[in-house]
Design a protein around this motif. Structure first.
Motif, short mmCIF file in Angstrom:
data_model
loop_
_atom_site.label_atom_id
_atom_site.label_comp_id
_atom_site.label_asym_id
_atom_site.label_seq_id
_atom_site.Cartn_x
_atom_site.Cartn_y
_atom_site.Cartn_z
N ASP A 1 0.83 -1.21 0.00
CA ASP A 1 0.00 0.00 0.00
C ASP A 1 0.86 1.25 0.00
O ASP A 1 0.57 2.23 -0.71
N VAL A 2 1.93 1.23 0.79
CA VAL A 2 2.84 2.38 0.83
C VAL A 2 3.50 2.56 -0.54
O VAL A 2 3.58 3.68 -1.06
N LYS B 1 1.12 4.19 -2.96
CA LYS B 1 0.97 5.62 -2.77
C LYS B 1 2.15 6.38 -3.37
O LYS B 1 1.99 7.44 -4.00
N SER C 1 1.83 6.47 -7.15
CA SER C 1 0.75 7.36 -7.56
C SER C 1 1.18 8.82 -7.50
O SER C 1 0.91 9.60 -8.43
N VAL C 2 1.87 9.20 -6.43
CA VAL C 2 2.33 10.59 -6.30
C VAL C 2 3.38 10.90 -7.36
O VAL C 2 3.36 11.97 -7.99
N ARG D 1 3.11 11.52 4.17
CA ARG D 1 2.32 11.56 2.93
C ARG D 1 2.25 10.18 2.28
O ARG D 1 1.25 9.85 1.63
N PHE D 2 3.29 9.40 2.46
CA PHE D 2 3.36 8.08 1.82
C PHE D 2 3.01 6.96 2.80
O PHE D 2 2.47 5.93 2.40
N GLY E 1 0.92 6.99 5.38
CA GLY E 1 -0.48 6.89 5.73
C GLY E 1 -0.70 6.92 7.24
O GLY E 1 0.24 7.01 8.03
#
Length: 885
Positions: free
Chosen positions: A464-465, A468, A471-472, A488-489, A491
């Protein structure tokens, strides 16, 4: 619509062909090696497109890494600025602007070379999507437990303060100081107690990092007594020294020992459990130095004992890891000994030989020293010598659960290599390479965007990390890693205080190894690529990184075939160098000769080996080009007004025309084989020879008479023009992949501005055009023709005749392949007669004012007294100057 898109639409539904472009570096104008590489790619792509393949070619660039950083840092140094004081985002922005500037320059220069590709859709490793994909690929290795952080020696540049990949290393001669040092034995069998082991090394600066001595269990060693020495020798009378028996003589010579009594011989295995003391004991190095078995120990040179510094050598490190030795941190990133290193703190390794030797001499440990010139690794950018330095780095396991090494070796067996020697080269490299070090201590590039637990040191493997982060990056690029808080990454479920973000950037070879993902897979294009094509140095570079990356993430090679070419040298076989003044720039060739000459040079050379280029070679290529261009011009002139109604079926044509069709069929098979195998070696020489020998010097020379003087509706002239039509179509399409501008001009000149040869297919050649029996007959006729033309030339030199039309061909009884009228055509004489031998005779009669043949019939025509029968008929027909109906 661009050419590439128009070509794809024209071939829609056909088989796909993907040549994946290896990215050049966006740093400066193109050099001649770039031209060689891109022209080869373009010829292969164009050939495939003209064979009906749906070709997709997306050119790309490497944009990150040390060379661009180096350029920006040079500008800082020139301005008196300190790079370490520049905010990282500002520095990265300047690197990005620099790379973008040169990417655009190189794109224009490539297009000037006639390279067709999707230039508007080019790829670059610094594009946000590319950076996101590169991080995603790092994540794949992270999540399959193949990525790890470990301490081990890597090739390190003290100048650039970073680890380097093997592909970034050059080997040059370097003068080192070699030393022979005594290590007093402190624990051993009674026989060895009181003696000293002698080691040899070419890196005195590694002595502070010594933690062991390696020996060969299978070697024979001896202990001896020094009984006499030369004046000034480092060995002392009465001391006992231990060395390998095989290396005794050279050691005694360098040590100045003139008498040495051998006291005992023993196998290396007897040294198990032996310990020595560090030669600088009492000076901050008060620890035992164990003697350990090592399979890497040889008796090729030295003493048979290998000084072992686990921080500064791969084999040293392996021995240390096996036996649990300390890996001391002696040398800092800038190449200076760390403050805690006794005696040498602050000394740079480049200047450490003298202080180390002085310290050893003061400790009575130095037996001998000497200079040694040997091949040594240097940075390809700074040209400075490299060192092995153990630092925490990020690695990809070659032999972990993913079994990358084994799977890569298996995959290579199914890949086609051109030439095949490439398979052996890359296989040996992969078989012997260590784990892949992918971390670099720089700023400009894609970060290894992972987190490490501050307490445990464990890397966070959380999909999941990673999702993220990717995606960023896709929205903001890799800069987001440097301007965003970890939260931010991570969560809401992970405490950012517990995790440290890694700031090392990833090896640029890893980046380029990922290009197949964001250029092909993520665009929905066929994968794996049909072909990778680069210089032979890329077996250790891009070919290897791409293969390992794809195997590690997808268990499959990213290419079906690999083609390698040599390097470009000057016309004397020397490497090009600005200091020598022998650099040949593609831009200069373009300006003087045009791109087609440069392309012709590439494809006329044997690019499988190193190529040579220079003024004289280019002049020769210009002459070859002129002959090819003149052939096309002659065809265009001779086809003026040609209409399909002139076409004659091949089986009704004269033998000479059917022979030309046979030659077209042979060449068509050769060209198509080149298209399918990617190997165009010899194609241009074959086409040039066809144009000069078969056409200009033979067929055109013979058929000029029929073209100029036969009635337009005659079978011979119509057959000739029908063959010329096929010649024009075949030659322009065969030459189009190489002479892209000239061939298109020759096509447009005939068929109009609305079309292009590059949108055509190779001509379909009927199977029945092949006629090997006819070809043998023509070959025999050409041999006889040479006899006749030699006789004609002798007659001309003697003043007996003017031109060949003033002669008759006399054909001997062994030349029955063709009729006498055909022999007259072949020999370009006014007639032919049978005789006892093949030769030439003066022709009787008068010269026809139209065709210039000398014939008895000239003057016998009432209305055309100066013409022969053929010419009179042509004039009377009223068809002269008009195409046949």
């Amino acid at each position: 619509m661009g050419l590439s898109e128009a070509r794809r639409q024209a071939n829609a539904g056909g088989p796909s062909f993907i040549l994946h472009d290896g990215p050049p570096y966006a740093n400066g104008h193109l050099h001649i090696g770039h031209a060689l590489n891109k022209v080869l790619k373009d010829v292969i792509n164009r050939g495939r497109a003209m064979s009906g393949y749906a070709v997709t070619y997306i050119p790309g660039w490497d944009c990150h890494g040390l060379p661009i950083e180096w350029k920006i840092e040079e500008s800082y140094r020139a301005d008196g600025r300190d790079k370490d004081k520049i905010p990282v985002l500002q520095f990265r922005a300047e690197c990005r602007a620099y790379a973008n500037q040169w990417l655009n320059v190189q794109s224009q220069e490539f297009q000037r070379l006639g390279i067709a590709g999707d230039w508007a859709d080019r790829y670059a490793t610094m594009d946000f999507d590319a950076e996101a994909t590169i991080v995603a690929e790092i994540g794949r290795f992270l999540l399959n437990d193949t990525l790890y952080r470990g301490l081990r020696p890597v090739l390190w540049s003290p100048v650039e303060k970073t680890a380097l990949a093997e592909a970034e290393v050059e080997y040059h001669d370097h003068k080192s100081t070699q030393i022979w040092v005594r290590f007093p034995i402190t624990q051993a069998s009674p026989t060895l107690m009181g003696a000293s082991v002698v080691i040899w090394t070419t890196t005195p600066w590694t002595i502070p990092g010594n933690r062991a001595i390696a020996y060969g269990p299978e070697h024979t060693y001896l202990i001896g007594l020094v009984e006499a020495v030369t004046e000034g020798a480092g060995a002392a009378l009465g001391e006992r020294l231990v060395v390998a028996e095989a290396l005794l003589e050279p050691f005694l010579a360098i040590a100045g020992i003139t008498q040495f009594e051998v006291l005992h011989r023993f196998p290396g295995s007897d040294l198990r459990g032996t310990q020595a003391q560090h030669p600088l004991r009492g000076r901050g190095y008060d620890f035992a130095v164990p003697l350990l078995p090592g399979a890497h120990v040889t008796t090729d040179q030295g003493t048979g004992f290998v000084h072992t510094a686990p921080s500064h050598g791969e084999e040293d490190f392996a021995v240390g890891r096996e036996f649990g030795l300390e890996v001391p941190d002696t040398v800092g990133p800038d190449g200076r000994f760390n403050p805690w290193v006794p005696l040498f703190a602050g000394v740079h390794v480049y200047k450490a030989a003298e202080p180390v030797c002085t310290a050893l001499s003061n400790a009575n440990a130095l037996i001998a020293r000497a200079g040694l010139v040997h091949s040594y690794p240097h940075s390809w950018r700074s040209k400075a010598p490299l060192i092995y330095r153990a630092t925490p780095q990020w690695f990809i396991r070659m032999d972990g659960p993913a079994k990358i090494r084994v799977k890569a070796m298996e995959a290579l067996n199914a890949i086609r290599f051109i030439p095949d020697a490439g398979r052996r080269r890359i296989s040996s490299m992969i078989a012997n390479r260590p784990d892949w070090c992918i971390s670099r201590q720089r700023s400009w590039g894609v970060p290894i965007a992972v987190f490490v637990n501050r307490q445990t040191g464990e890397v966070l493997r959380d999909p999941d990390v990673m999702g993220k982060i990717v995606s960023v990056f896709r929205q903001e690029g890799a800069d987001a890693w440097f301007n965003s808080p970890p939260s931010r990454f991570l969560g809401p479920d992970l405490n950012p205080d517990d995790y440290e973000p890694v700031t090392d950037i990833v090896d640029v070879w890893f980046e380029s190894g990922c290009t197949h993902v964001f250029t092909l897979l993520e665009k929905g294009l066929p994968w794996p690529a049909d072909l990778y094509l680069e210089g032979s140095d890329q077996h250790r570079g891009w070919f290897q990184s791409s293969l390992l990356e794809a195997i590690g993430t997808r268990d499959h090679a990213p290419f079906r075939a690999v083609l390698t070419h040599g390097f470009v040298l000057d016309d004397q076989g020397r490497k090009m160098s600005k200091s020598i003044g022998n650099v040949v720039a593609p831009q200069d060739i373009n300006n003087q000769y045009g791109a087609d000459i440069l392309r012709l040079w590439v494809m006329s050379s044997d690019w499988r080996d190193d190529l040579r280029v220079g003024k004289e070679i280019l002049k020769q290529q210009a002459e070859l080009y002129r002959r090819l261009r003149n052939t096309l011009r002659w065809l265009l002139g001779s086809l003026h007004g040609f209409h399909d109604t002139e076409i004659v079926p091949a089986n009704q044509m004269p033998d000479l025309e059917r022979w030309v069709l046979h030659r077209l069929s042979e060449l068509d098979r050769t060209v198509r084989n080149a298209v399918e195998t990617h190997d165009w070696t010899g194609i241009m020489p074959d086409l040039h020879n066809f144009c000069t020998s078969d056409l200009s010097a033979f067929y055109f020379d013979i058929r000029k008479d029929a073209l100029y003087c036969d009635r337009p509706d005659s079978l011979r002239r119509r057959s000739c023009r029908a063959v010329l039509d096929q010649l024009h179509r075949c030659l322009t399409t065969w030459l189009a992949p190489v002479l892209v501008f000239t061939a298109d001009d020759a096509w447009v000149a005939r068929f109009g501005e609305h079309t292009s040869v590059h949108l055509q297919r190779l001509q379909i050649i009927p199977d029945d055009w092949l006629d090997y029996a006819l070809a043998r007959r023509i070959d025999t006729a050409r041999e006889k023709r040479r006899i006749v033309t030699t006789a004609i030339e002798n007659m001309r030199e003697a003043g007996a005749i003017g031109s060949s039309l003033h002669a008759l061909a006399q054909i001997g009884p062994d030349a029955t392949e063709f009729s006498l009228s055909e022999w007259a055509e072949f020999c370009i004489t006014s007639g032919a007669v049978a005789g006892s031998m093949t030769t030439a005779l003066p022709a009787p009669g008068h010269k026809c004012q139209r065709c210039w043949r000398v014939l008895p019939e000239v003057g016998n025509q009432a209305n055309h007294s100066g013409l022969c029968l053929r010419c009179a008929d042509a004039v009377e027909s009223g068809l002269v100057g008009r195409p046949a109906a």
